[in-house]
Write an enzyme that holds these catalytic residues in place. Structure first.
Site, PDB file in Angstrom:
ATOM      1  N   THR A 140      42.795  17.798  17.224  1.00 48.20           N
ATOM      2  CA  THR A 140      41.734  18.156  18.172  1.00 48.20           C
ATOM      3  C   THR A 140      40.746  17.007  18.345  1.00 48.20           C
ATOM      4  O   THR A 140      40.550  16.228  17.423  1.00 48.20           O
ATOM      5  CB  THR A 140      41.014  19.404  17.615  1.00 48.20           C
ATOM      6  N   ARG A 174      47.313  32.872  21.295  1.00 46.53           N
ATOM      7  CA  ARG A 174      46.447  32.475  20.179  1.00 46.53           C
ATOM      8  C   ARG A 174      45.381  31.469  20.648  1.00 46.53           C
ATOM      9  O   ARG A 174      45.667  30.506  21.350  1.00 46.53           O
ATOM     10  CB  ARG A 174      47.306  31.849  19.083  1.00 46.53           C
ATOM     11  N   GLY A 234      42.103  29.152  18.990  1.00 45.35           N
ATOM     12  CA  GLY A 234      41.484  28.706  17.739  1.00 45.35           C
ATOM     13  C   GLY A 234      39.968  28.657  17.835  1.00 45.35           C
ATOM     14  O   GLY A 234      39.341  29.316  18.680  1.00 45.35           O
ATOM     15  N   ASP A 235      39.378  27.863  16.962  1.00 44.99           N
ATOM     16  CA  ASP A 235      37.915  27.798  16.860  1.00 44.99           C
ATOM     17  C   ASP A 235      37.270  26.919  17.916  1.00 44.99           C
ATOM     18  O   ASP A 235      36.083  27.095  18.226  1.00 44.99           O
ATOM     19  CB  ASP A 235      37.527  27.257  15.475  1.00 44.99           C
ATOM     20  N   THR A 253      37.191  20.312  13.542  1.00 46.11           N
ATOM     21  CA  THR A 253      38.646  20.229  13.690  1.00 46.11           C
ATOM     22  C   THR A 253      39.289  20.746  12.407  1.00 46.11           C
ATOM     23  O   THR A 253      38.759  20.523  11.328  1.00 46.11           O
ATOM     24  CB  THR A 253      39.121  18.793  13.962  1.00 46.11           C
ATOM     25  N   GLY A 254      40.385  21.436  12.549  1.00 43.46           N
ATOM     26  CA  GLY A 254      41.051  21.953  11.362  1.00 43.46           C
ATOM     27  C   GLY A 254      41.776  23.243  11.678  1.00 43.46           C
ATOM     28  O   GLY A 254      42.011  23.555  12.849  1.00 43.46           O
ATOM     29  N   GLY A 310      42.008  26.478  12.693  1.00 44.10           N
ATOM     30  CA  GLY A 310      40.993  27.202  13.438  1.00 44.10           C
ATOM     31  C   GLY A 310      40.631  28.576  12.920  1.00 44.10           C
ATOM     32  O   GLY A 310      39.467  28.987  12.969  1.00 44.10           O
TER      33      GLY A 310
HETATM   34  N1  ASP Z   1      40.970  23.620  15.344  1.00 49.18           N
HETATM   35  C1  ASP Z   1      42.096  23.590  16.234  1.00 49.18           C
HETATM   36  C2  ASP Z   1      42.673  24.970  16.375  1.00 49.18           C
HETATM   37  O1  ASP Z   1      42.819  25.656  15.382  1.00 49.18           O
HETATM   38  C3  ASP Z   1      43.184  22.671  15.795  1.00 49.18           C
HETATM   39  C4  ASP Z   1      42.750  21.260  15.453  1.00 49.18           C
HETATM   40  O2  ASP Z   1      41.613  21.025  15.044  1.00 49.18           O
HETATM   41  O3  ASP Z   1      43.579  20.357  15.621  1.00 49.18           O
HETATM   42  O4  ASP Z   1      43.020  25.338  17.466  1.00 49.18           O
END
Ligand code: ASP
Length: 337
Positions: A201, A229, A231-232, A252-253, A255
């Site tokens: 991300t 789905r 994410g965050d 980022t992570g 989510g």
């Molecule tokens: N946070 C993002 C998600 O879960 C993924 C990412 O950070 O690469 O959609």
């Protein structure tokens, strides 16, 4: 002179110097440098923090190296479904889009949702109808897709279909998000599972010459994602948050863990209610994410120019450029400003 500047990220994950080829290392640093420069130029000329966020994130969305827009990871159906959000720290106005499939720069549409609609978040086809109505040309989903992401999807599906092996299951969970993989380059080692344990991300937080903050985040989410789905990243208060009174955050992570920890707002609340320093607050929140089992990182900046870029993974693609302060791009855990 009050400080101004920005921070960016291009995802966090198992990013080890020994696994990244010199060519890939250089390509990532160039893209991050270009994004920082695009955002900083806006701020230097007196433009609002929001403009810097859009400019920096667009550069990373256009780069195939990151999991956002062009180069985003693929859903189980083999499509790119994109999420993005932006927030104005001056007014706490916010805009977000989720699950769009034909918007070249989702961060720009998030900005338009904020400024040209009466809503905060628009999803799927509705978001695209809104985009068309305000003059966007929709792009074919092929524009976002790359061969590397198709390979990642094939691998994710193979692992998903394979026999129940706890090691493989753990690996599958890690491999569901993508960043650059060293096997994209001829000179890299092949097939190392750790290569894909990266959250790709992109995001930016900025402080303008007028003391205002903004944050923005853009992503393709997770490889092999299903059922719409989200994410965050497009969730205001989780992956994206900005308030001049406290701070601007982009995460980022994994989510699901960042949503459950309400990461952006959790950091801001510690500043507002407990008057904690930014770095300490961010570390506390990331520790909460980690305690739930989540991995990733974030960038955060306050209106005084204090900043932090913590992550609980081996590396995070990141950069900072503050007036009269640090100017650096970093990839690995052992690099500092
Ligand atoms: N946070 C993002 C998600 O879960 C993924 C990412 O950070 O690469 O959609």
């Amino acid at each position: 002179m009050p400080p101004f500047g920005l921070l960016i990220h291009g995802g966090a994950g198992v990013l080890l110097r020994s696994e990244v080829s010199p060519a890939l290392d250089q390509a990532c640093r160039s893209a991050l440098t270009e994004a920082l420069a695009a955002g900083y130029a806006q701020l230097e000329s007196g433009r609002p923090a929001l403009d810097a966020v859009v400019a920096a994130v667009r550069v990373l969305e256009d780069s195939p190296l990151f999991n956002a827009a062009h180069g985003a990871v693929l859903t189980a159906d083999g499509l790119c479904e994109l999420d993005a959000a932006i927030m104005d720290g001056r007014t706490r106005a916010a805009g977000a889009v989720a699950g769009v499939k034909h918007i070249r720069n989702p961060i720009a549409l998030a900005y338009d949702v904020m400024t040209r609609s009466e809503h905060v978040m628009l999803a799927g086809e509705g978001a695209e109808r809104f985009a068309e109505r305000i003059g966007y040309a929709l792009v074919d989903n092929d524009y976002f897709q790359t061969e590397r992401r198709r390979q990642q999807l094939r691998r994710a599906k193979e692992i998903e279909a394979g026999p129940a092996d706890p090691l493989k299951a753990a690996q599958a969970q890690q491999e569901r998000v993508g960043f650059v993989t060293v096997d994209d380059h001829d000179d890299g080692p092949q097939g190392c599972p750790a290569e894909e344990r990266k959250w790709g991300t992109v995001g930016c937080v900025a402080l303008d010459r007028h003391g205002h903050l903004a944050a923005g985040t853009s992503t393709g989410g997770m490889t092999n994602k299903k059922f719409g789905r989200v994410g965050d990243s497009p969730i205001i208060g989780a992956g994206t948050y900005a308030d001049d009174a406290t701070c601007a955050v982009s995460a980022t992570g994994h989510g699901e863990f960042f949503i459950r920890s309400v990461v952006g707002h959790d950091i801001a609340a510690q500043l507002a209610y407990a008057h904690r320093p930014l770095a300490a607050a961010a570390a506390t929140t990331l520790a909460k994410v980690g305690a739930l089992g989540g991995t990733g990182g974030l960038i955060a900046l306050d209106a005084q120019g204090n900043f932090t870029l913590p992550f609980n993974t081996p590396g995070m693609f990141r950069g900072v450029h503050l007036s009269g302060g640090p100017h650096a791009v970093m990839l690995y855990g052992d690099e500092s400003t």
